[in-house]
Design an enzyme around this catalytic site. Structure first.
Site, PDB file in Angstrom:
ATOM      1  N   THR A  14     -47.726  30.043 -16.893  1.00 19.37           N
ATOM      2  CA  THR A  14     -48.193  29.977 -18.280  1.00 19.37           C
ATOM      3  C   THR A  14     -49.002  31.198 -18.690  1.00 19.37           C
ATOM      4  O   THR A  14     -48.908  31.669 -19.824  1.00 19.37           O
ATOM      5  CB  THR A  14     -49.041  28.693 -18.450  1.00 19.37           C
ATOM      6  OG1 THR A  14     -48.172  27.577 -18.301  1.00 19.37           O
ATOM      7  CG2 THR A  14     -49.729  28.624 -19.789  1.00 19.37           C
ATOM      8  N   SER A  58     -43.934  27.864 -12.024  1.00 18.67           N
ATOM      9  CA  SER A  58     -44.343  27.632 -10.641  1.00 18.67           C
ATOM     10  C   SER A  58     -43.531  26.539  -9.962  1.00 18.67           C
ATOM     11  O   SER A  58     -43.463  26.491  -8.736  1.00 18.67           O
ATOM     12  CB  SER A  58     -45.842  27.388 -10.526  1.00 18.67           C
ATOM     13  OG  SER A  58     -46.227  26.206 -11.128  1.00 18.67           O
ATOM     14  N   THR A  90     -49.750  27.107 -12.752  1.00 18.12           N
ATOM     15  CA  THR A  90     -50.741  26.207 -12.159  1.00 18.12           C
ATOM     16  C   THR A  90     -50.109  25.006 -11.452  1.00 18.12           C
ATOM     17  O   THR A  90     -50.760  24.358 -10.643  1.00 18.12           O
ATOM     18  CB  THR A  90     -51.704  25.682 -13.240  1.00 18.12           C
ATOM     19  OG1 THR A  90     -50.934  25.056 -14.273  1.00 18.12           O
ATOM     20  CG2 THR A  90     -52.539  26.804 -13.816  1.00 18.12           C
ATOM     21  N   ASP A  91     -48.845  24.716 -11.761  1.00 19.54           N
ATOM     22  CA  ASP A  91     -48.278  23.449 -11.284  1.00 19.54           C
ATOM     23  C   ASP A  91     -48.161  23.364  -9.762  1.00 19.54           C
ATOM     24  O   ASP A  91     -48.313  22.293  -9.183  1.00 19.54           O
ATOM     25  CB  ASP A  91     -46.902  23.214 -11.923  1.00 19.54           C
ATOM     26  CG  ASP A  91     -47.011  22.988 -13.430  1.00 19.54           C
ATOM     27  OD1 ASP A  91     -48.142  22.809 -13.926  1.00 19.54           O
ATOM     28  OD2 ASP A  91     -45.979  22.985 -14.110  1.00 19.54           O
TER      29      ASP A  91
END
Ligand code: ASP
Length: 330
Positions: A14, A58, A90-91
């Protein structure tokens, strides 16, 4: 005083996303490491070497990409960098951080960061998180602390950190241990001195099926049977409570020929070793040869198991490594 040099590897996520070709497309990875650093202005208190190594969401991160990033980082450290910053979505950021925690051979830190708000939204958090990560990576007090996650002014240990909210800016949490420190006024403040870390594991070529299955209501064990029949090299079970599975799943564990690791699906707290005695309890699973993950969450247990299997580790050594890295009393 000489300025520290920090290496920044941008992998996507992101933080690097911008709108696609048509307004309805949504944001996609587009920005390079230089673009991200350009957003911080010209007066950084450290020198930076930037590399754009991928432009991935990710969820599509792979061990091959992590191995390539690690190799790039090793070359940067050997050329004098004070630390490596890895920028990604971030995932799966917590898995990336734990991969580096397990395989990073240096005292110079790896600091992983990303963003929750993409740059087209009001108050995007990417620039602040990147600056926090650079600050942490450049600081000599970060040495010997392994892989860290810098996010929303906090500094987390890779071992504890989890993405605990799907959309809040404060998405990362280290419950129950808490963050290692924080950044304020451009300086990092650690709450405790660094502790000795277990030796780095080899970053071998991860391949084969090592699924993570969650135990739940009315779990017959059929899914575990299917993945074992499909040739799984090992399995992580996100067990209920302190590491429990149904009696149907316990029957399958009993017959399994590959390593089975049992973690807790609760999100915090350890697996137990000797409190419950029913078929499917932690003590019954241990008797069947299963390895308990201790305080390691299911996702990180899977990263550890995958790396151990990639290195051709024996069953006894897998048990030892989970005790070493999953228990608190090592
Ligand atoms: N929401 C994600 C992010 O924070 C997307 C991803 O992980 O790639 O970057």
């Amino acid at each position: 005083m000489t300025r520290a040099r920090v290496a920044v590897a941008a992998l996507g996520g992101t933080i690097s996303m911008a709108p696609g070709r048509s307004p309805d497309d949504g944001v996609v990875p587009r920005l390079s490491a230089e673009d991200l650093l350009g957003g911080l202005g010209a007066d950084l208190p450290m020198d930076v070497t930037a590399g754009t190594l991928a432009g991935l969401s990710s969820a599509s991160m792979s061990y091959a990409k992590l191995a390539q990033t690690r190799q790039w980082g090793i070359e940067q450290i050997e050329a004098g960098a004070a630390g490596l910053v890895v920028v990604q979505g971030t995932d799966t950021l917590e898995e990336t951080a734990y991969f580096f925690e397990l395989t990073w051979p240096f005292d110079e830190p790896v600091v992983v960061t990303g963003a929750m708000r993409n740059p087209s939204l009001p108050s995007p958090d990417g620039p602040a998180n990147l600056l926090t990560a650079l600050t942490v990576a450049a600081d000599p007090r970060s040495r010997g602390r392994g892989a860290l996650v810098a996010f929303d002014d906090d500094v987390h240990a890779a071992r504890w950190v989890r993405k605990a909210h799907s959309s809040h800016l404060e998405a990362f949490s280290s419950v129950p241990a808490g963050p290692l420190g924080m950044v304020a006024e451009g300086a990092v403040h650690y709450f405790h001195p660094s502790a000795p870390r277990p030796p780095a594991l080899p970053a071998g070529e991860v391949d084969g099926l090592v699924p993570l299955l969650e135990s739940g209501l009315a779990d017959s064990g059929e899914l575990l049977s299917l993945v074992l029949a499909a040739g799984a090299r090992g399995v992580v079970l996100a067990g209920a409570g302190v590491g429990h599975v149904s009696s149907g799943t316990a029957d399958v564990v009993q017959a399994a020929q590959v390593p089975i690791v049992v973690a807790t699906r609760t999100g915090a707290g350890p697996t137990f070793r000797g409190t419950y005695g029913f078929h499917g309890s932690e003590s019954s699973l241990i008797r069947m040869g299963a390895t308990m993950a201790g305080w390691l969450c299911p996702r990180k247990s899977r990263v550890l198991l995958q790396l151990l299997l990639a290195a051709g580790t024996s069953r006894a050594e897998i048990e030892h490594q989970f005790r070493l890295r999953g228990d608190l009393d090592r």
